[in-house]
Design an enzyme around this catalytic site. Structure first.
Site, PDB file in Angstrom:
ATOM      1  N   ASP A  15      -4.465  -2.642   0.399  1.00  0.00           N
ATOM      2  CA  ASP A  15      -3.910  -1.708   1.395  1.00  0.00           C
ATOM      3  C   ASP A  15      -4.875  -1.499   2.557  1.00  0.00           C
ATOM      4  O   ASP A  15      -4.459  -1.331   3.710  1.00  0.00           O
ATOM      5  CB  ASP A  15      -3.686  -0.318   0.775  1.00  0.00           C
ATOM      6  CG  ASP A  15      -2.577  -0.274  -0.250  1.00  0.00           C
ATOM      7  OD1 ASP A  15      -2.191  -1.331  -0.775  1.00  0.00           O
ATOM      8  OD2 ASP A  15      -2.106   0.845  -0.539  1.00  0.00           O
ATOM      9  N   VAL A  99      -0.681   2.469   4.968  1.00  0.00           N
ATOM     10  CA  VAL A  99      -0.121   1.370   4.187  1.00  0.00           C
ATOM     11  C   VAL A  99       0.272   1.950   2.838  1.00  0.00           C
ATOM     12  O   VAL A  99      -0.430   2.801   2.289  1.00  0.00           O
ATOM     13  CB  VAL A  99      -1.163   0.245   3.991  1.00  0.00           C
ATOM     14  CG1 VAL A  99      -0.592  -0.884   3.123  1.00  0.00           C
ATOM     15  CG2 VAL A  99      -1.607  -0.310   5.346  1.00  0.00           C
ATOM     16  N   CYS A 100       1.437   1.483   2.336  1.00  0.00           N
ATOM     17  CA  CYS A 100       1.841   1.843   0.971  1.00  0.00           C
ATOM     18  C   CYS A 100       1.958   3.369   0.858  1.00  0.00           C
ATOM     19  O   CYS A 100       2.445   4.021   1.778  1.00  0.00           O
ATOM     20  CB  CYS A 100       0.807   1.243   0.010  1.00  0.00           C
ATOM     21  SG  CYS A 100       1.309   1.095  -1.707  1.00  0.00           S
ATOM     22  N   THR A 101       1.501   3.941  -0.235  1.00  0.00           N
ATOM     23  CA  THR A 101       1.643   5.394  -0.417  1.00  0.00           C
ATOM     24  C   THR A 101       0.669   6.194   0.442  1.00  0.00           C
ATOM     25  O   THR A 101       0.630   7.422   0.331  1.00  0.00           O
ATOM     26  CB  THR A 101       1.445   5.778  -1.897  1.00  0.00           C
ATOM     27  OG1 THR A 101       0.158   5.320  -2.318  1.00  0.00           O
ATOM     28  CG2 THR A 101       2.512   5.154  -2.772  1.00  0.00           C
ATOM     29  N   GLY A 102      -0.065   5.518   1.313  1.00  0.00           N
ATOM     30  CA  GLY A 102      -0.836   6.253   2.316  1.00  0.00           C
ATOM     31  C   GLY A 102       0.072   7.132   3.168  1.00  0.00           C
ATOM     32  O   GLY A 102      -0.344   8.188   3.659  1.00  0.00           O
TER      33      GLY A 102
END
Lengths: 218, 218
Positions: A15, A99-102
Site C-alpha cells: 500500500d 490506498v486500501c483501507t487508508g
C-alpha cells in the site's frame, strides 16, 4: 514538492510502496516516511520493518499526504496520533491520498464527508457507514482527495497522480522505468472476477472478525 | 517454507515488495529479510530504509531465495558478500529467484549459465554478456530458477510461484486479497509500447552511464 507517507504499526507494505515507487518520479519530489515516532515500524505480518525518518510533528505540512491501509481497521481508524496528523496536514496539502483501507483513516478523520472515495473491496461498506460515497472504482479523484482500491491499486493511483502533477509524459516515463506492463497469471483480482467461493471465504472471515471485534469491545 | 529476501545498499524497493506481498500468502511461509549486516538498508533513492532482521550468515539455507535489483548494477554484480550467499543458498534452495537486475547478481554468481532468464528491459544485453539466454518475457521459469522483468514484474512472478507451490486457488486468493486487477492509466510499461522518444532517452542515459563507469574503472 514534499510527499509524506504515513506509517503505523500493522500497515500493509505494498500500500505504501506502490505510491512511493511512482510518486518519487515527480521532478523535485522529496519523499519522507513519517510516523508517530521515528524509527522502525512493523508491517501487518511483523516480518518487515520500514524506517520512519521523521515524526508526524516534524512534517506538519507536506504537499502530498499518503496513508496506506492495513488489515486491522482499528489500527488506523482509532489511531488518534495518525488522525490528528491527517487533519493538520490536510489543511494545507495539495493532495490528500490513501490506498486500501487508508481511506477509512481519512474518513475517520472527517476528511471524506459526502465525498466519493474507494477502499479495499472488503471495506466499501464500512466506508459508506463513515459518511463517504463509496465507489467500486480502482482510483477515485474527488477534488484534492485521491483514494485507491486494495493494496496493489496504489501503483495505478501513483501513476495517475504523476500524470496530473507532472504531465502524461513523465507518468509514462515512470511506468516504463518500473516496467509496469502487468501480466497477472490469473484473473482473480476483484470480487467480480475471482471464483465465487474464494470471495465468500473472505466475506465470511471478514464478518467473523467484525463480530469478534464487537465482542471484544462489549 | 523459509523465504529469504536479500537486501543490499541501493536496491529498488518494489522489486523486493512485489514478491514479499505475494509469497507471504504461501501456507507456512516464513519470510525473512537478510543482508550482509542486520539493520537498516537504504534503497536506491536513499529515502527509505528497510530492516534486515538477519545476516546472510544466519540464513544459509532458505527454501526460496529472492534477490531484488537496483539501478547501480555494480552494487549487485560486484557485491561479493551477496554473491557468496547466493551461491551457498542456491546449493539447497528449492527456488532461486530474482526481480529486475537481480538476475545480473544470479548470473554474476554463476547460477544462470546457459539458462533462460529475464531482467529489466535495459539490462537484457548485459544478461546475455554474462552467458545467460535472455528473453523479453515478463516471468521466466527455467528449472528452479525464476526471474522477473523490471521492478513491478515481481508481483506477477510472486503470484505465478504461489500457484506452482501452493496451487492455483491459493494464488487466486492472494491476488484477490491484494486486489491485483491492474488498470494502468497509461500503456507505456514496455519498450514496445512506450513512446519511442522516451525509450530512446532511457537507452541514451543507460549508454552514458556505462561509458562513465568504464571511464571510472580505466
Amino acid at each position: 514538492m514534499q510527499i509524506a507517507i504515513a506509517l503505523y504499526e500493522r500497515f500493509t507494505v505494498l500500500d505504501a510502496i506502490g505510491p512511493y515507487q511512482t510518486l518519487s518520479g515527480i521532478p523535485d519530489a522529496e519523499v519522507v516516511f513519517v510516523a508517530e515516532r521515528a524509527g522502525t515500524v512493523r508491517d501487518d505480518s511483523g516480518r518487515l520493518g520500514l524506517v520512519a525518518d521523521k515524526t508526524f510533528a516534524e512534517v506538519p505540512h507536506p504537499d502530498i499526504v499518503v496513508v496506506p491501509g492495513g488489515p486491522g481497521q482499528s489500527d488506523q481508524m482509532e489511531n488518534e496520533s495518525l488522525l490528528g496528523w491527517l487533519r493538520t496536514a490536510d489543511t494545507t496539502s495539495t493532495w490528500t491520498t490513501s490506498v486500501c483501507t487508508g481511506s477509512l483513516a481519512l474518513a475517520a478523520a472527517g476528511l471524506l464527508k459526502d465525498r466519493s472515495a474507494t477502499s479495499h473491496w472488503l471495506a466499501l461498506e464500512e466506508l459508506e457507514r463513515l459518511g463517504t460515497r463509496s465507489t467500486g472504482q480502482r482510483v477515485v479523484f474527488d477534488g484534492k482527495y485521491v483514494t485507491a482500491a486494495g493494496v496493489s491499486a496504489g501503483i495505478d493511483m501513483g501513476l495517475a497522480l504523476v500524470g496530473r502533477i507532472a504531465g502524461d509524459e513523465r507518468a509514462q516515463t515512470v511506468q516504463l522505468m518500473i516496467e509496469y506492463d502487468p501480466q497477472p497469471p490469473y484473473d482473480a483480482g476483484s470480487p467480480e472476477k475471482a471464483p465465487a467461493h474464494i470471495v465468500s471465504m473472505f466475506r465470511d472471515r471478514s464478518r467473523f472478525n467484525d463480530e469478534e471485534q464487537e465482542g471484544a469491545k462489549a
